[in-house]
Motif scaffolding. Structure first.
Motif, short mmCIF file in Angstrom:
data_model
loop_
_atom_site.label_atom_id
_atom_site.label_comp_id
_atom_site.label_asym_id
_atom_site.label_seq_id
_atom_site.Cartn_x
_atom_site.Cartn_y
_atom_site.Cartn_z
N PHE A 262 -0.39 18.19 7.45
CA PHE A 262 -1.46 19.13 6.21
C PHE A 262 -1.42 18.28 5.03
CE2 PHE A 262 -0.32 22.79 8.66
CZ PHE A 262 -0.45 23.55 8.52
N PHE A 263 -0.86 17.16 4.68
CA PHE A 263 -0.90 16.31 4.08
C PHE A 263 -1.97 15.48 3.87
CE2 PHE A 263 -0.74 11.67 2.63
CZ PHE A 263 -0.40 12.21 1.03
N MET A 264 -2.22 14.87 5.55
CA MET A 264 -3.59 14.10 5.59
C MET A 264 -5.57 15.12 5.65
SD MET A 264 -1.96 11.71 8.85
CE MET A 264 -3.16 10.63 9.24
N PHE A 265 -5.26 15.97 6.44
CA PHE A 265 -6.15 17.59 6.79
C PHE A 265 -5.96 18.63 6.21
CE2 PHE A 265 -4.80 14.63 10.69
CZ PHE A 265 -6.52 13.82 10.73
N PRO A 266 -6.40 18.29 4.47
CA PRO A 266 -5.83 19.23 3.65
C PRO A 266 -7.41 20.46 4.10
CG PRO A 266 -6.91 17.76 2.85
CD PRO A 266 -6.73 17.37 3.95
N GLU A 267 -8.28 20.36 4.77
CA GLU A 267 -9.15 21.20 4.94
C GLU A 267 -8.87 21.81 6.82
OE1 GLU A 267 -12.42 21.78 3.20
OE2 GLU A 267 -11.66 20.51 2.22
N GLY A 268 -8.07 21.97 6.98
CA GLY A 268 -7.36 22.77 7.47
C GLY A 268 -6.46 21.72 9.34
N ILE A 269 -5.76 22.63 9.39
CA ILE A 269 -5.18 22.18 11.70
C ILE A 269 -5.66 23.28 12.16
CG2 ILE A 269 -3.16 21.53 12.07
CD1 ILE A 269 -3.84 19.98 10.13
N ILE A 270 -5.58 23.04 13.18
CA ILE A 270 -5.73 24.26 14.83
C ILE A 270 -4.21 23.28 15.11
CG2 ILE A 270 -6.91 25.08 16.81
CD1 ILE A 270 -9.07 24.17 15.16
N GLY A 271 -3.64 24.80 15.44
CA GLY A 271 -2.56 24.20 16.17
C GLY A 271 -1.54 25.10 16.92
N ARG A 272 -0.18 25.65 17.51
CA ARG A 272 0.45 26.42 18.22
C ARG A 272 0.85 27.14 16.60
NH1 ARG A 272 5.63 24.42 21.06
NH2 ARG A 272 6.40 24.09 19.04
N GLN A 273 1.11 28.05 16.70
CA GLN A 273 1.99 29.59 15.80
C GLN A 273 2.80 28.57 15.62
OE1 GLN A 273 0.34 32.25 14.80
NE2 GLN A 273 1.87 32.45 13.63
N ALA A 274 3.33 28.53 13.61
CA ALA A 274 4.33 27.67 13.84
C ALA A 274 5.29 28.34 13.15
CB ALA A 274 4.00 27.04 12.55
N GLY A 275 5.31 29.88 13.89
CA GLY A 275 7.00 30.28 13.57
C GLY A 275 6.97 31.39 12.25
N ASN A 276 8.13 31.21 11.19
CA ASN A 276 7.75 31.96 9.88
C ASN A 276 7.82 30.76 8.81
OD1 ASN A 276 8.32 34.69 11.13
ND2 ASN A 276 10.91 33.64 11.00
N ARG A 277 7.35 29.67 9.10
CA ARG A 277 7.68 29.17 7.68
C ARG A 277 5.78 29.38 7.11
NH1 ARG A 277 11.68 24.04 7.40
NH2 ARG A 277 13.59 25.06 7.93
N ALA A 278 5.55 29.68 6.32
CA ALA A 278 3.85 29.84 5.88
C ALA A 278 3.19 28.95 5.92
CB ALA A 278 3.88 31.48 5.03
N HIS A 279 4.53 28.16 4.91
CA HIS A 279 3.29 26.91 5.20
C HIS A 279 2.93 25.88 5.70
CE1 HIS A 279 3.02 22.61 2.25
NE2 HIS A 279 3.43 21.96 2.78
N TYR A 280 3.93 26.01 7.07
CA TYR A 280 3.29 25.02 7.58
C TYR A 280 2.26 25.80 9.33
CZ TYR A 280 6.81 21.76 6.48
OH TYR A 280 7.45 20.72 5.48
#
Length: 372
Positions: A262-280
Motif C-alpha cells: 500500500f505504500f508502494m502502490f497507493p493507487e490500488g491493490i488487487i488481492g485476497r480478502q484481508a480480514g477485519n483490518r480495514a487498512h490492509y
C-alpha cells in the motif's frame, strides 16, 4: 472430404486472413458446428483452384463421396452415438463391421462433430459470487477508464523444474526411417527454480528468481530491494498510477507485505480478502482459484514453458538462461500486450455471463491465437 460450398468458404477466409493457418482459426470462430479442416487444407484448395480451376481433390467424385450404407446401418450408428456420446468412430466401426471412415461420414452428414473436453480449475460454491463480483468490478472500472487494464501490474510466481510439462504429441522427428528417438521425462537428478514475473501496459517486468521456499520476509525483501529495479524500464507516468495485482499465496499476505504494497502502490491493490483490518483490505478482491482471469496464468507461463522445454534441460543454470531468453522473445511478438488485454476483457465479460462459473470451455482464445 468437404463440399464445394465448404471449399469456397475456405478460399474466402484465406483471402480475408492471408494464409491457411489464420484462416483455420477464423473458421473455428465462424463455424463452431462444422468439421474443422487442417490449416493445410485451406492452402491446398487455394492452390488447386488457381492451377486447375477445380475445388475437389483429384479422384473425388462429386455427389458420390458418401458411403452407400443402408438406412438401418446409419440408424444404428446414430443410436450408438446418442447412447454413448464419448464413443469413437473406430469402436462403432468394429462393432458393426464397417470402415470407421464410413462412420465418420454418416456422423458428419448428420452435423455431428467431435469436441474435446476442456480442463478447468475446480471451483467451490463460494467462489462463484467472488468471481462474478470481481469481473463486474473490473468491467465497471474499464467503462469509466478505458485504459484501466494498462495500469495494472499483473504478477505471479511459477515453479520450473528439470523435467517440466512436456506435450509429446507436439514433438516430432522427421526421418525416412524410424530413428527411435527418446525424450527423458524422469530423472533422479532434480532441480527447480521459482520465477516471478509481471505484466503492465506494454512491458514484461522480470523475470526474477525468488527463493525456492518463499516466505513473507523473503517476499517483503523482494518488494523493497528488487522490484523497484525491475520497474526501471516502465515509464514514470505509468508507475505513478499503477495498480498491483497479486494472487492468494500466503507469503503475499502478511501484514508487513500488505503495508509495504500500500505504500508502494497507493493507487490500488488487487488481492485476497484481508480480514477485519480495514487498512490492509484490497481495493478489489481477487477471487481464489481463478487462473483463467489473470494474464500470467492464461498466457505467460504456458508460453514460457513451451519455449523452455522444447529440448531437454541439463542444469539449473541452463534452465534459468532459457527462461530469461523466452521472456526476451515475448517483446518481439506483434501486438501481444494488446491481445492479452483483449483476451482479459473477453474473459471478464464471459465470467459475468456465466454467473462466475467456468469459462474456458467457451473460449477460442489460446496461446497460438495470441501469438498470431
Amino acid at each position: 472430404m468437404f463440399t464445394n460450398s465448404e471449399y469456397t468458404d475456405m478460399i474466402l477466409l484465406v483471402g480475408e486472413t492471408g494464409n491457411g493457418y489464420r484462416a483455420s482459426i477464423r473458421w473455428a470462430e465462424l463455424y463452431p458446428n462444422r468439421r474443422q479442416p487442417h490449416y493445410q487444407t485451406f492452402d491446398d484448395v487455394v492452390r488447386r483452384s488457381r492451377e486447375t480451376g477445380i475445388l475437389q481433390p483429384f479422384g473425388h467424385r462429386s455427389g458420390g463421396n458418401r458411403s452407400t450404407l443402408d438406412v438401418r446401418t446409419e440408424e444404428t450408428i446414430l443410436e450408438q452415438v446418442q447412447n454413448d456420446p464419448e464413443t469413437s468412430t473406430r469402436k462403432i466401426g468394429a462393432e458393426i463391421n464397417i470402415n470407421h471412415m464410413s462412420v465418420w461420414k454418416v456422423l458428419n452428414s448428420n452435423k455431428l462433430y467431435p469436441f474435446h473436453r476442456q480442463k478447468v480449475q475446480e471451483l467451490l460454491p463460494r467462489d462463484f459470487p467472488l468471481r462474478l463480483n470481481f469481473s463486474r468490478e473490473m468491467l465497471s472500472r474499464m467503462t469509466v477508464d478505458t485504459s484501466f487494464l494498462n495500469k495494472i501490474l499483473f504478477t505471479d510466481e511459477a515453479s520450473f523444474t528439470k523435467d517440466g510439462t512436456i506435450n509429446l504429441h507436439n514433438l516430432h522427428h522427421w526421418s525416412e526411417a524410424n530413428p527411435h528417438v527418446t525424450r527423458i521425462t524422469g530423472s533422479q537428478y532434480k532441480f527447480s527454480v521459482n520465477i516471478w514475473c509481471g505484466i503492465v501496459d506494454n512491458y514484461l517486468v522480470g523475470p526474477f528468481v525468488l527463493p525456492d521456499r518463499l516466505n513473507g520476509q523473503a517476499y517483503l525483501n523482494f518488494l523493497r530491494n528488487n522490484l523497484p529495479n525491475l520497474l526501471e524500464d516502465v515509464p514514470n507516468e505509468i508507475q505513478e498510477t499503477m495498480w498491483f495485482m497479486m494472487d492468494g499465496a500466503p507469503p503475499h499476505h502478511t501484514n508487513a507485505v500488505r503495508e509495504q504494497l500500500f505504500f508502494m502502490f497507493p493507487e490500488g491493490i488487487i488481492g485476497r480478502q484481508a480480514g477485519n483490518r480495514a487498512h490492509y483490505r484490497p481495493n478489489i478482491v481477487w477471487p481464489p482459484r481463478s487462473p483463467d482471469l489473470t494474464p500470467c496464468d492464461f498466457f505467460l507461463w504456458g508460453y514460457l514453458k513451451e519455449k523452455v522445454y522444447c529440448n531437454e534441460v541439463s542444469s539449473k543454470e541452463e534452465l534459468i538462461a532459457r527462461i530469461f531468453e523466452a521472456c526476451r522473445s515475448i517483446n518481439g511478438i506483434s501486438d501481444i500486450y494488446e491481445k492479452i488485454r483483449y483476451s482479459m476483457k473477453k474473459r471478464l465479460q464471459l465470467c459475468v455471463q456465466k454467473q462466475g462459473g467456468h469459462i474456458e470451455q467457451y473460449l477460442k482464445t489460446s496461446n497460438s491465437e495470441l501469438l498470431l
